[in-house]
Design a protein around this motif. Sequence first.
Motif, PDB file in Angstrom:
ATOM      1  N   UNK A  23      58.611  43.271  48.939  1.00 19.76           N
ATOM      2  CA  UNK A  23      59.336  42.408  48.011  1.00 19.76           C
ATOM      3  C   UNK A  23      58.806  40.979  47.924  1.00 19.76           C
ATOM      4  N   UNK A  24      57.977  40.574  48.880  1.00 23.85           N
ATOM      5  CA  UNK A  24      57.520  39.178  48.868  1.00 23.85           C
ATOM      6  C   UNK A  24      56.048  39.138  48.490  1.00 23.85           C
ATOM      7  N   UNK A  25      55.820  38.796  47.230  1.00 17.88           N
ATOM      8  CA  UNK A  25      54.465  38.766  46.678  1.00 17.88           C
ATOM      9  C   UNK A  25      53.900  37.350  46.769  1.00 17.88           C
ATOM     10  N   UNK A  26      52.702  37.222  47.330  1.00 19.32           N
ATOM     11  CA  UNK A  26      52.106  35.904  47.530  1.00 19.32           C
ATOM     12  C   UNK A  26      51.878  35.179  46.212  1.00 19.32           C
ATOM     13  N   UNK A  27      51.410  35.907  45.201  1.00 18.94           N
ATOM     14  CA  UNK A  27      51.140  35.268  43.908  1.00 18.94           C
ATOM     15  C   UNK A  27      52.427  34.722  43.295  1.00 18.94           C
ATOM     16  N   UNK A  28      53.520  35.471  43.420  1.00 20.54           N
ATOM     17  CA  UNK A  28      54.799  35.018  42.854  1.00 20.54           C
ATOM     18  C   UNK A  28      55.322  33.794  43.596  1.00 20.54           C
ATOM     19  N   UNK A  29      55.177  33.785  44.913  1.00 20.36           N
ATOM     20  CA  UNK A  29      55.675  32.641  45.684  1.00 20.36           C
ATOM     21  C   UNK A  29      54.869  31.385  45.384  1.00 20.36           C
ATOM     22  N   UNK A  30      53.551  31.525  45.200  1.00 16.38           N
ATOM     23  CA  UNK A  30      52.730  30.358  44.865  1.00 16.38           C
ATOM     24  C   UNK A  30      53.047  29.851  43.465  1.00 16.38           C
ATOM     25  N   UNK A  31      53.321  30.785  42.542  1.00 18.09           N
ATOM     26  CA  UNK A  31      53.685  30.361  41.185  1.00 18.09           C
ATOM     27  C   UNK A  31      54.994  29.580  41.197  1.00 18.09           C
ATOM     28  N   UNK A  32      55.953  30.048  41.991  1.00 12.56           N
ATOM     29  CA  UNK A  32      57.225  29.333  42.106  1.00 12.56           C
ATOM     30  C   UNK A  32      57.020  27.963  42.730  1.00 12.56           C
ATOM     31  N   UNK A 206      52.271  23.945  49.971  1.00  9.96           N
ATOM     32  CA  UNK A 206      53.145  24.472  48.915  1.00  9.96           C
ATOM     33  C   UNK A 206      54.631  24.459  49.256  1.00  9.96           C
ATOM     34  N   UNK A 207      55.050  23.540  50.119  1.00 11.27           N
ATOM     35  CA  UNK A 207      56.480  23.345  50.354  1.00 11.27           C
ATOM     36  C   UNK A 207      56.940  22.152  49.523  1.00 11.27           C
ATOM     37  N   UNK A 208      58.231  21.956  49.469  1.00 10.85           N
ATOM     38  CA  UNK A 208      58.781  20.822  48.753  1.00 10.85           C
ATOM     39  C   UNK A 208      59.368  19.825  49.754  1.00 10.85           C
ATOM     40  N   UNK A 209      59.102  18.541  49.522  1.00  5.16           N
ATOM     41  CA  UNK A 209      59.591  17.494  50.417  1.00  5.16           C
ATOM     42  C   UNK A 209      59.968  16.272  49.591  1.00  5.16           C
ATOM     43  N   UNK A 210      60.657  15.327  50.228  1.00  7.87           N
ATOM     44  CA  UNK A 210      61.094  14.110  49.535  1.00  7.87           C
ATOM     45  C   UNK A 210      60.938  12.903  50.439  1.00  7.87           C
ATOM     46  N   UNK A 211      60.647  11.763  49.826  1.00  6.97           N
ATOM     47  CA  UNK A 211      60.806  10.460  50.452  1.00  6.97           C
ATOM     48  C   UNK A 211      62.107   9.874  49.902  1.00  6.97           C
ATOM     49  N   UNK A 212      62.976   9.411  50.791  1.00  2.91           N
ATOM     50  CA  UNK A 212      64.326   9.008  50.401  1.00  2.91           C
ATOM     51  C   UNK A 212      64.553   7.528  50.671  1.00  2.91           C
ATOM     52  N   UNK A 213      65.284   6.885  49.782  1.00  4.92           N
ATOM     53  CA  UNK A 213      65.663   5.484  49.962  1.00  4.92           C
ATOM     54  C   UNK A 213      67.174   5.351  49.773  1.00  4.92           C
ATOM     55  N   UNK A 214      67.811   4.657  50.706  1.00  7.45           N
ATOM     56  CA  UNK A 214      69.251   4.410  50.646  1.00  7.45           C
ATOM     57  C   UNK A 214      69.476   2.899  50.580  1.00  7.45           C
ATOM     58  N   UNK A 215      70.126   2.452  49.532  1.00  5.74           N
ATOM     59  CA  UNK A 215      70.428   1.029  49.358  1.00  5.74           C
ATOM     60  C   UNK A 215      71.929   0.855  49.173  1.00  5.74           C
ATOM     61  N   UNK A 216      72.589   0.430  50.253  1.00  7.81           N
ATOM     62  CA  UNK A 216      74.046   0.252  50.234  1.00  7.81           C
ATOM     63  C   UNK A 216      74.767   1.508  49.737  1.00  7.81           C
ATOM     64  N   UNK A 217      74.316   2.642  50.226  1.00  2.43           N
ATOM     65  CA  UNK A 217      74.965   3.911  49.878  1.00  2.43           C
ATOM     66  C   UNK A 217      76.253   4.039  50.691  1.00  2.43           C
ATOM     67  N   UNK A 218      77.351   4.273  50.021  1.00  4.38           N
ATOM     68  CA  UNK A 218      78.649   4.365  50.684  1.00  4.38           C
ATOM     69  C   UNK A 218      78.981   5.826  50.987  1.00  4.38           C
ATOM     70  N   UNK A 219      79.375   6.042  52.249  1.00  2.00           N
ATOM     71  CA  UNK A 219      79.715   7.381  52.708  1.00  2.00           C
ATOM     72  C   UNK A 219      81.136   7.372  53.255  1.00  2.00           C
TER      73      UNK A 219
END
Length: 385
Positions: A23-32, A206-219
Motif C-alpha cells: 500500500x505504500x508506494x514510493x512514487x506516490x509518497x514523493x509526489x505528495x 522530503x519532510x515538512x518543517x516550519x520556522x516559527x515566530x511568536x510575538x506577544x502571543x497570548x495563551x
Amino acid sequence: MDFNLTNEQELLRDGLTKFLSSRYDLASSRAAAKTGPGWQPEIWRAFADELGILGAALPEEVGGIGGGPVETMVIAEALGHALVIEPFVDTVVVSGGLLHRSGEPAAAALLRDVVAGSAIVALAATEPTSGDNWRDVSTTARRDGDEWVLNGSKVMAVGAPLAGHLLVTARTSGERADTDGISLFLIDTDSLTTGFISHEYRTVDDRRASDLTFEDVRLPADALLGIEGQAWPALQLARDEGAAAVCAEAVGGMRKVLADTVEYCKQRQQFGQPIGSFQALQHRMVDMHMEVEQASAAVYLAVLNLDAEPAARAKAVSAAKATIGRAARFVGQNAVQLHGGMGMTEELAIGHYFKRLTAVQYEFGSTDYHVGRYAELTRAIGPEG
C-alpha cells in the motif's frame, strides 16, 4: 539481554511490513511531498484504523495497546525500510510521550485523538542559536493575569506544517541555558490569530518543517503542561526516545539500501560479467553489511535502556546515535558510489534513501553531539558504569 521478539511483536512487524509493501508506494509518497500536502492522510488513518500502530506503544487508558520501546523500534524500523515520511516519530513517539507524562486532562484527550489518527502534534524545541542544545531556551513565557504571553522563535519544527497542535518550550524563569525554568506549552494552532508567523518548507529528505515566530502571543492558563519550570527531565527523555526511534528507522533504511545495492551489483555488467563478482566490490558490500549489523545491535542496546536511570539511558542512546551516524554515512555513500551517477537521480530509490540517511545523522542531536555526550557521561559514570 533478550534480543528475541515475542510472537505479538513479530505479528506487529509482519503485518506492518505487508501493509507497506502493498500500500505504500514510493512514487506516490514523493509526489505528495513535493507537490501535494506533504504527506498522505489516508495512509495515516490506515495506520490508526487498520494497523493500530499509532497506539501500539501508548497506554490503554488513551486507546493504545500498552506496548513499549520494543514495539516502537519494530514499527520505526519497518517505516524506515519503506521510507515513510508521515510523522510517526515526531507525533507519536516524541509528542505522544510528552503529552502522556504531563498528566494533564487536555493532553490525555489530545492523545486519544493521536491514537485515533485524527490529530497531529509537533514539538518546537530548537532555536536559531541553540544548535543541538535543547536547554538553551531564549523563548520566554510570562504571566499576565489569567494568560501567558509568549515571545521568541523556533526553527526546524519537523511536522509543524501538518500539525493542529504544537508543543513549545519556553523559559518561565532562570537564565538562558539553565535546566530549571524551562516550561512546556500546548498550543492549538487554530487559536493563534495574531503575533504568530510560520514559515513552512520541505526538507532535503522530503519532510515538512516550519520556522516559527511568536510575538506577544497570548495563551490560556491551561496551555502550560506539567509543573511550571520543570519540563527539562521530560524533554530529555522524549529526546532520547526520539533518537532511539530514528536510529531504528535508519537501520530499516540501511537494510533496504544494502539489499538494493547487492541486487544492482548482481545485474550491472562490466567487462562481460556482473560487477558483483569483483572481489573489491564484494569486500565493500561486506563492510556495508557489518556497519548495518553493528548499528542494529546499538539500537537494541539503546531501546533496552530507555527505562534505565537517566545517565545510563543517555549513554546507551548516545552510543547508538553515534554508531548510526557513522553507519548511515558509510552505507549511504557507498550505495550511491556503487550505483554510479544513477544513485543520485530522482528515478532510483537509492537517492531518496541517501537523503534520509543523511538527515538522520542530525536529528535529535548530531553525531558529533552524541559522541561528546557519550564521552562526558563515560567520564562521569566511570569505567564500572
